[in-house]
Design a protein around this motif. Structure first.
Motif, PDB file in Angstrom:
ATOM      1  N   ARG A 161       0.840  -1.193   0.000  1.00 16.05           N
ATOM      2  CA  ARG A 161       0.000   0.000   0.000  1.00 16.05           C
ATOM      3  C   ARG A 161       0.874   1.241   0.000  1.00 16.05           C
ATOM      4  O   ARG A 161       1.954   1.245   0.583  1.00 16.05           O
ATOM      5  CB  ARG A 161      -0.917   0.028   1.228  1.00 16.05           C
ATOM      6  CG  ARG A 161      -2.066  -0.963   1.172  1.00 16.05           C
ATOM      7  CD  ARG A 161      -3.002  -0.765   2.340  1.00 16.05           C
ATOM      8  NE  ARG A 161      -4.121  -1.695   2.292  1.00 16.05           N
ATOM      9  CZ  ARG A 161      -5.110  -1.719   3.195  1.00 16.05           C
ATOM     10  NH1 ARG A 161      -5.089  -0.848   4.208  1.00 16.05           N
ATOM     11  NH2 ARG A 161      -6.094  -2.578   3.078  1.00 16.05           N
ATOM     12  N   GLU A 257      -4.373   5.727   3.108  1.00 15.00           N
ATOM     13  CA  GLU A 257      -3.502   4.873   2.302  1.00 15.00           C
ATOM     14  C   GLU A 257      -4.177   4.568   0.983  1.00 15.00           C
ATOM     15  O   GLU A 257      -5.386   4.767   0.815  1.00 15.00           O
ATOM     16  CB  GLU A 257      -3.190   3.559   3.030  1.00 15.00           C
ATOM     17  CG  GLU A 257      -2.265   3.678   4.205  1.00 15.00           C
ATOM     18  CD  GLU A 257      -1.873   2.317   4.744  1.00 15.00           C
ATOM     19  OE1 GLU A 257      -0.678   2.084   4.960  1.00 15.00           O
ATOM     20  OE2 GLU A 257      -2.768   1.469   4.937  1.00 15.00           O
ATOM     21  N   ASP A 260      -5.000  -1.746  -2.086  1.00 11.69           N
ATOM     22  CA  ASP A 260      -3.968  -2.787  -2.134  1.00 11.69           C
ATOM     23  C   ASP A 260      -3.342  -2.879  -3.531  1.00 11.69           C
ATOM     24  O   ASP A 260      -4.037  -2.797  -4.555  1.00 11.69           O
ATOM     25  CB  ASP A 260      -4.566  -4.149  -1.790  1.00 11.69           C
ATOM     26  CG  ASP A 260      -4.888  -4.276  -0.312  1.00 11.69           C
ATOM     27  OD1 ASP A 260      -4.422  -3.417   0.466  1.00 11.69           O
ATOM     28  OD2 ASP A 260      -5.615  -5.215   0.063  1.00 11.69           O
TER      29      ASP A 260
END
Length: 303
Positions: A161, A257, A260
């Protein structure tokens, strides 16, 4: 076309002399000369200019020598792969990955690989362009998305990430942001939105740029972004795999963040039995296990 004649032609062109080629091939000068004449008759052209100091390729000879040189390289590579499948790990292994992952994660770990296999020769090709593995532009690839090319063996290694990171020195001087709106008081360091990068990282950068940033530094790879961070220039958008090797940098606003990013290792089906590829794959997987363990220990310690 007669393969034996081509082999002899290549040796003569490489040596520039019938005598030297004959010595290398364990053939007499007359036998080598007959084969060259036969090939020239077959192609209906002269392949060499004859001079007192030796032989010089004609234009047609240069074309044929280019072809036989490529053939020789392919044959040598095939022979090496055959030996590689039966003997010890040795020879060249061409590995391609992104500039960021290659410089910041893979290269620092290669000493362990060389300790195990000192005769291995790794050619590390760092670029964002996806090389064609089935066409043998590289032997192994580590990419930030699942490869789409056919006839590849692929292994998912880990998930990454992108987050926001800063040095303690920078935060002490400029303060630690608590929410996205605080970005207006800081300098952002990131990849330019026009540069090649993973989609999840690009999306995070675009979201951050929507805020009224005080200052901006863009670089075309994560290595440059990291250099800006460790030299206290601002808040950098970086992959979280850096935390293990740069534990002093601070994860700022950890709730912000990217999505993925899967990391895959891939190689051509024809290299399934290659001991070089197997050794590299095992090495990377062992390093991933160590990385995950240290990551868990760090996150549990922070919790």
């Amino acid at each position: 076309m007669d393969w034996d004649k081509l082999r002899i032609f290549h040796a003569v062109a490489d040596a520039g002399s019938l005598t030297h080629a004959g010595d290398k091939l364990n053939l007499s000068q007359s036998a080598v000369s007959r084969q060259i004449r036969g090939l020239e008759e077959q192609l209906n052209t002269n392949l060499f200019h004859r001079h007192a100091r030796g032989l010089i390729l004609t234009e047609q000879g240069e074309l044929l020598f280019d072809a036989t040189s490529a053939m020789a390289k392919r044959l040598d590579a095939a022979a090496a792969r055959i030996r590689d499948s039966e003997e010890e790990v040795f020879g060249e292994l061409r590995v391609t990955t992104t500039t960021g992952f290659g410089t910041l994660w893979l290269a620092p770990r290669l000493p362990k690989l060389y300790e195990q296999y000192p005769d291995l020769k790794v050619d590390l090709m760092l670029e964002e362009r996806v090389l064609d593995l089935p066409m043998r532009e590289a032997d192994v690839a580590i990419r930030m998305k699942e490869p789409s090319q056919a006839d590849l063996i692929r292994k998912r290694l880990m998930t990454v990430r992108m987050g926001i990171y800063a040095s303690p020195e920078y935060l002490e001087k400029h303060g630690t942001p608590k929410r996205m709106e605080d970005m207006a008081d800081h300098r952002l360091i990131c990849q330019n939105t026009d540069s090649d990068q993973v989609g999840a990282g690009l999306q995070l950068v675009k979201e951050l740029m929507m805020y009224d940033l005080r200052s901006l530094l863009t670089v075309n790879n994560y290595f440059g972004v990291l250099q800006g961070v460790v030299h206290h220039l601002g808040l950098g958008v970086l992959p979280n795999y850096l935390i293990q090797d740069f534990p002093h940098i601070v994860h700022v606003m950890p709730d912000i963040e990217s999505a993925d990013v899967p990391v895959y290792l891939a190689y051509p089906e024809e290299l399934r039995q290659s001991k070089r590829v197997a050794a590299f794959k095992d090495f990377v997987q062992e390093e991933i296990i160590t990385y995950r363990k240290q990551w868990r220990e760090r996150t549990e310690g922070e919790g």
